[in-house]
Design a protein around this motif. Structure first.
Motif, PDB file in Angstrom:
ATOM      1  N   GLN A  47       0.824  -1.206   0.000  1.00  0.00           N
ATOM      2  CA  GLN A  47       0.000   0.000   0.000  1.00  0.00           C
ATOM      3  C   GLN A  47       0.864   1.264   0.000  1.00  0.00           C
ATOM      4  N   GLN A  48       1.915   1.273   0.815  1.00  0.00           N
ATOM      5  CA  GLN A  48       2.802   2.437   0.852  1.00  0.00           C
ATOM      6  C   GLN A  48       3.481   2.662  -0.482  1.00  0.00           C
TER       7      GLN A  48
ATOM      8  N   GLN B 195       0.975   4.095  -2.910  1.00  0.00           N
ATOM      9  CA  GLN B 195       0.688   5.483  -2.551  1.00  0.00           C
ATOM     10  C   GLN B 195       1.839   6.396  -2.974  1.00  0.00           C
ATOM     11  N   ALA B 196       3.075   5.934  -2.747  1.00  0.00           N
ATOM     12  CA  ALA B 196       4.234   6.728  -3.148  1.00  0.00           C
ATOM     13  C   ALA B 196       4.249   6.913  -4.662  1.00  0.00           C
TER      14      ALA B 196
ATOM     15  N   GLN C 146       1.803   7.053  -6.647  1.00  0.00           N
ATOM     16  CA  GLN C 146       0.792   8.047  -7.015  1.00  0.00           C
ATOM     17  C   GLN C 146       1.244   9.459  -6.643  1.00  0.00           C
ATOM     18  N   GLU C 147       1.632   9.641  -5.382  1.00  0.00           N
ATOM     19  CA  GLU C 147       1.994  10.984  -4.929  1.00  0.00           C
ATOM     20  C   GLU C 147       3.173  11.547  -5.706  1.00  0.00           C
ATOM     21  N   GLU C 148       4.105  10.671  -6.066  1.00  0.00           N
ATOM     22  CA  GLU C 148       5.326  11.137  -6.712  1.00  0.00           C
ATOM     23  C   GLU C 148       5.182  11.263  -8.225  1.00  0.00           C
ATOM     24  N   GLY C 149       4.114  10.724  -8.776  1.00  0.00           N
ATOM     25  CA  GLY C 149       3.909  10.823 -10.219  1.00  0.00           C
ATOM     26  C   GLY C 149       5.037  10.192 -11.018  1.00  0.00           C
TER      27      GLY C 149
ATOM     28  N   ARG D 182      -5.602   2.262  -7.418  1.00  0.00           N
ATOM     29  CA  ARG D 182      -5.387   3.701  -7.572  1.00  0.00           C
ATOM     30  C   ARG D 182      -5.392   4.129  -9.038  1.00  0.00           C
TER      31      ARG D 182
ATOM     32  N   ASN E 113       1.464  16.472 -11.876  1.00  0.00           N
ATOM     33  CA  ASN E 113       2.123  15.985 -13.091  1.00  0.00           C
ATOM     34  C   ASN E 113       1.939  16.978 -14.235  1.00  0.00           C
TER      35      ASN E 113
ATOM     36  N   ARG F  92      11.629  11.646   1.186  1.00  0.00           N
ATOM     37  CA  ARG F  92      10.393  10.936   1.461  1.00  0.00           C
ATOM     38  C   ARG F  92      10.566   9.914   2.600  1.00  0.00           C
TER      39      ARG F  92
END
Lengths: 672, 352
Positions: free
Chosen positions: A574-575, A578-579, A581-584, A611, B32, B114
């Motif tokens: 999951q992490q 999520q990363a 997604q958030e980081e693109g 996601r 993005n 991060r």
């Protein structure tokens, strides 16, 4: 042919590093191995046990019983040593962050069986310092970790005097890329840090301190350059002798002996033509037995197929037989030290000692090994050495038979079996272990458990030795996760240094210049075509902490122009999603060496789909058998890299092409 | 090969609605888009920003810049601050900026903040985007401006973390409502910068690693003495806090200064002024970067642009979009139409 001489030297302790699935299955394996002539045990624990989680923790999913045996409580310990007399066995436990706990379970079990702990002998690895540099099964920050090491030493010296409470490891430094000089220097610096800490605790009277020094043992690696390795071990002996005399005033030379165990090098074992690993292993063993003055006390050899997956009992038997042939058939043990008096050996030993002394001074000038780890210095040095090695393999300067030369091979009859010549762990093991643990929780006295855990927290806070309260926890039926969590609450958890700390200047180690320039152009132009620089997420799902591979890929990708988010170890699927997604990011790279790749990668893919990120390509690297790699590709993984893909430039080229394909761009042609 | 657009770009108006609803996927996709340099993406970015902008931006949220020298422990401190905000129920968006390697070394970047910032457990109220500074003048990538405003549209707190090496602090002071400088004990960097006057004075100082004792206290008192400069804002006390992110000490009082500073700005009527000034500066900078001084002249020159932005101060991005289109059309009338659109793909063509 003359018969073997009667007054031969005693051979070393012979072990096989093993354990898997469950305490019951591992116990059966141990008893078979002992029946085959093995003279000690070497316990491999699974990752939840090594990192202080219960089998039913979400982080443990897919990891229970994979790389070793799960030990959740004293009941598992009891089953693991079923019909094995603890007072006659020499048991080595590869355990670090939770060493104090596993030792407490062992001592608690002995007490329950009516055995006096003074009769126990064996070793806990318990070198948490190297966990920050390699291997990665740390839990707590360096301060509390040093305290746990000191507590176990202080306790065993008085109550379990035949135990080796810590095994200072240069082994993993070599796996992380260390040169012999670095291995010597950093291992000795670690030993000094440990001894200084024990001394500062004041628990042991100064006249008894030589006994503490005597209990410090080492765990060393031996690579294929066996002449140099043999010299390294002689250098270790000389330096330890000098250091314990000058720094700790140990007068008795017997107490200054450099005692060490060995597992020979796994880094150099190859997946292509794996049968060649047999001669590699034998030659590597040679370096630790040849010189009597610098001979190992205990040896465990990897199996020939370790680079492919979990060895079968027959593979382990073969490794044991190598030791037996060396000890009982050859005439090695009939002679005194056969290298004494050789000027070539003496010169090489002095060279290594000089280099190591310089590096020790360097580390001491930075405030010692802990400070040098926290500043990122040691990690940078090791990553630098490792990159040098990889570059030498890529360029062919470092020859590896079957990998970068002499690749032609007939089909091997050894690897054609339907099992792929490796063993599979029992897929039901995780569920069974969880059931067993949950049943155990119902069967214990809750009031006793609470009181024991309270005692543990109090000791952790007050600074009192952690061992007595841990043994009480063991006897009360406390679980591994409960012990780990109680100390997490007091000590906090270690956060690894930032990615910047692994950002070495690798201009020197990039490999062929033209190819790198070409790669950079490819990365940049693909980024231009997509509108922004290529961004890659590198992370390790699960509990396996061997981060070297992930770090190499991260550094290399940075060097060819990727923007790399390095997300570190011990991530849940999951992490990771999520990363991503958030980081693109344009790509997700997963590294898994624990054998849990099927479960973990599948979960990551599922979380990405949740996601709406199924268009982000996922690649995986690690020790992944061919058959599993095919399954992963069928699940949607775009590429799988294993130890046979040693050429990082080729991996990078492939990654760029995967990204291009996933974004509707044409693949680049192979470079000329 | 003719340049094709292989990237699926989102519809800006729809995206804006989803972002204001706080949908994580939309936030990610908006970021993005703002990062994307393709001509069509730039058009859509401008529309997205125009759709997001409005009075909310001048009243809500808190934009915080955290900077300081490498090794001062900024990420650990930011992590401790996030814990406090999340405990009080506020959502947090983070932009963590790390340096890129030099272009001749490939221009890549290793973004490691991060790991240090995130908590070990899953948290829907925290969003972290790592960015490389891409060697841009001033140390903060141009993308940080619009990205921080996007995050402000859906998070209570927006933190921008940058490594302070020389010039970076200039830029960060032009983004944040509140700027915090994290100093390393026993290092003279902070005081040098303060004395040299090259940085606007940070609103809050943190001396991290206070567990070191005397060196930390010494650095704190030196900063306290050096911070008396002419550009001080009246009625703000420029607090200097001793904190330890690893020991988790001093965090609460340090943390309270952020709310206090925001209240101070709002009460003094400075918050909207500050944000309007920052937005104007960014629009000007972006126009200049895309079209050069010549382009600015085509839109009437800096003074005229500045006036127009002030007139439409609640919706500067809409104004930006208008000016951008205006300059583009003027450009196209004086240049060959192909030169602008194919420029993006020159490298690509050379390779393929």
């Amino acid at each position: 042919m003359p018969a073997a001489r009667k007054n031969r030297d005693q051979p070393w302790l012979m072990r096989t590093y093993s354990g898997h699935s469950s305490a019951r299955a591992s116990n059966a394996l141990y008893r078979t191995n002992l029946a085959k002539g093995q003279t000690g045990l070497s316990v491999a624990f699974d990752l939840p046990t090594q990192t202080g989680y219960d089998a039913d923790s979400p982080l443990a999913r897919g990891e229970v019983g994979k790389v070793g045996v799960p030990i959740s409580s004293i009941e598992d310990m009891d089953q693991l040593f079923d019909q094995i007399p603890l007072d006659q066995m020499n048991t080595s436990m590869t355990i670090n962050a939770t060493a104090a706990w596993l030792l407490s379970l062992y001592i608690g079990l002995a007490q329950r069986r009516g055995i006096d702990p003074t009769r126990l002998s064996g070793t806990t690895q318990n070198d948490i310092i190297k966990e920050y540099l390699s291997r990665g099964t740390y839990i707590y920050p360096p301060g509390p970790s040093m305290r746990l090491i000191a507590d176990t030493i202080n306790y065993t010296v008085r109550h379990v005097p035949k135990w080796n409470p810590t095994n200072i490891c240069s082994y993993h430094l070599q796996e992380a890329g260390a040169t012999p000089v670095q291995e010597l220097a950093y291992a000795l610096c670690t030993a000094m840090a440990v001894l200084d800490r024990v001394k500062a605790s004041g628990e042991i009277a100064s006249e008894a301190f030589p006994q503490v020094v005597e209990r410090i043992s080492f765990f060393v690696n031996a690579g294929i350059r066996f002449v140099e390795e043999c010299c390294k071990l002689r250098a270790f002996g000389e330096m330890w002798d000098e250091l314990t005399l000058s720094r700790y005033q140990v007068a008795d030379p017997k107490l200054r002996r450099f005692r060490y165990g060995v597992q020979v090098n796994s880094l150099g074992l190859t997946e292509p033509q794996p049968e060649n690993n047999v001669q590699r292993i034998v030659l590597e063993m040679m370096s630790v037995v040849l010189s009597k003055r610098a001979r190992a006390r205990a040896i465990q050899l990897p199996a020939w197929n370790e680079a492919m997956g979990l060895p079968r009992p027959w593979d382990q038997q073969w490794a044991l037989r190598m030791q037996q042939v060396m000890a009982f058939e050859t005439d090695l043990l009939e002679y005194d030290d056969i290298l004494d008096g050789s000027p070539v050996i003496a010169a090489k030993v002095s060279e290594l000692i000089e280099g190591a002394k310089r590096e020790i001074e360097n580390v001491e000038a930075q405030g010692g090994i802990i400070a040098a780890i926290e500043s990122g210095y040691i990690k940078r040095e090791l990553v630098g050495s490792h990159m040098n090695r990889l570059r030498a393999i890529e360029s062919g300067d470092l020859k590896i038979i079957g990998v970068n030369c002499f690749q032609e091979t007939a089909e091997s009859p050894l690897t054609v079996g339907s099992d792929g010549a490796i063993m599979k762990t029992d897929p039901a093991a995780e569920r069974e272990q969880i059931e067993r643990l949950q049943a155990h929780r119902k069967n214990r006295n809750d009031a006793e458990v609470r009181a024991a855990l309270q005692g543990l927290s109090d000791a952790a806070r007050s600074g009192e030795n952690i061992m007595p309260s841990s043994i009480r926890c063991a006897l009360a039926g406390v679980s591994t996760g409960e012990w780990g969590d109680s100390l997490r609450a007091v000590f906090g958890e270690f956060r690894p240094p930032t990615g910047i700390d692994i950002a070495i200047d690798s201009r020197e180690v990039l490999g062929k210049k033209d190819r790198v320039t070409d790669l950079r152009t490819r990365v940049a132009s693909t980024g231009n075509a997509l509108g922004r620089p290529l961004k890659l997420l590198v992370g390790k799902p699960g509990l396996d902490g061997h981060s070297n591979g992930a770090e190499q890929v991260a550094v290399k990708a940075r060097d060819v122009g990727f923007e790399v988010v390095y997300d570190g170890i011990r991530l849940t699927p999951q992490q990771i999603a999520q990363a991503a997604q958030e980081e693109g990011v344009h790509m997700v790279g997963l590294s898994i060496l624990s054998g849990s790749h099927m479960e973990l990668v599948e979960s990551v893919l599922q979380e990405l789909r949740l996601r709406d990120l199924s268009n982000v390509p996922v690649i995986a690297g690690g020790i992944i058998p061919r058959e599993d790699a095919d399954k992963l590709v069928a699940l949607g993984v775009r590429a799988v890299y294993t130890p046979k893909d040693f050429n990082l430039n080729a991996i990078m080229e492939d990654m760029v092409n995967v990204i291009r394909e996933c974004n509707g761009l044409e693949r680049f042609a192979l470079p000329q | 090969m003719s340049p094709v657009n292989p990237v699926n770009l989102p519809d800006p108006e729809q995206l804006a609605v989803r972002i204001m609803r706080g949908e994580r996927a939309a936030v990610a996709s908006g970021l993005n888009l703002l990062d994307n340099k393709l001509a069509e993406a730039r058009n859509r970015s401008a529309s997205l920003l125009a759709s997001l902008t409005g009075e909310r931006w001048l009243n809500d949220g808190h934009l915080i810049g955290v900077t300081g020298p490498p090794g001062a422990g900024k990420s650990s401190l930011v992590s401790a601050m996030i814990r406090e905000w999340r405990l009080s129920g506020r959502t947090v968006g983070v932009l963590a900026v790390d340096p890129s390697s030099r272009p001749e070394l490939g221009g890549g970047a290793l973004l490691g903040d991060r790991i240090r910032i995130k908590n070990s457990s899953h948290d829907e109220g925290l969003f972290i985007r790592s960015l490389a500074n891409r060697n841009q003048l001033g140390g903060v990538a141009t993308e940080v401006w619009p990205m921080s405003w996007l995050l402000l549209a859906c998070f209570d707190i927006v933190v921008i973390e940058t490594v302070g090496v020389g010039q970076t602090e200039i830029d960060i002071a032009e983004i944040g409502d509140t700027v915090c400088y994290v100093a390393q004990p026993a290092s003279g960097d902070t005081i040098q910068y303060l004395k040299s006057g090259i940085i606007e004075i940070p609103d809050i100082f943190a001396v991290n690693k206070s567990d070191l004792g005397a060196p930390a206290r010494k650095t704190a008192s030196e900063i306290g003495r050096s911070a008396s400069r002419q550009d001080r804002r009246e009625n703000w006390d420029y607090p200097v806090c001793l904190v330890s992110a690893t020991m988790n000490t001093g965090i609460k009082p340090f943390h309270d200064h952020f709310d206090r500073h925001r209240k101070f700005l709002a009460n003094a009527g400075l918050l909207d002024k500050l944000r309007i000034r920052h937005q104007s500066a960014w629009v000007m900078r972006l126009l200049k970067e895309e079209f050069g001084t010549f382009g600015l002249e085509l839109a009437g020159g800096q003074t005229v642009i500045g006036e127009r932005l002030r007139e439409n101060r609640f919706n500067q991005f809409e104004e930006y979009e208008r000016m951008r289109k205006h300059i583009l059309s003027r450009f196209l009338s004086v240049n060959q139409p192909s030169s602008l659109t194919t420029k993006e793909h020159l490298d690509e063509q050379i390779i393929v």
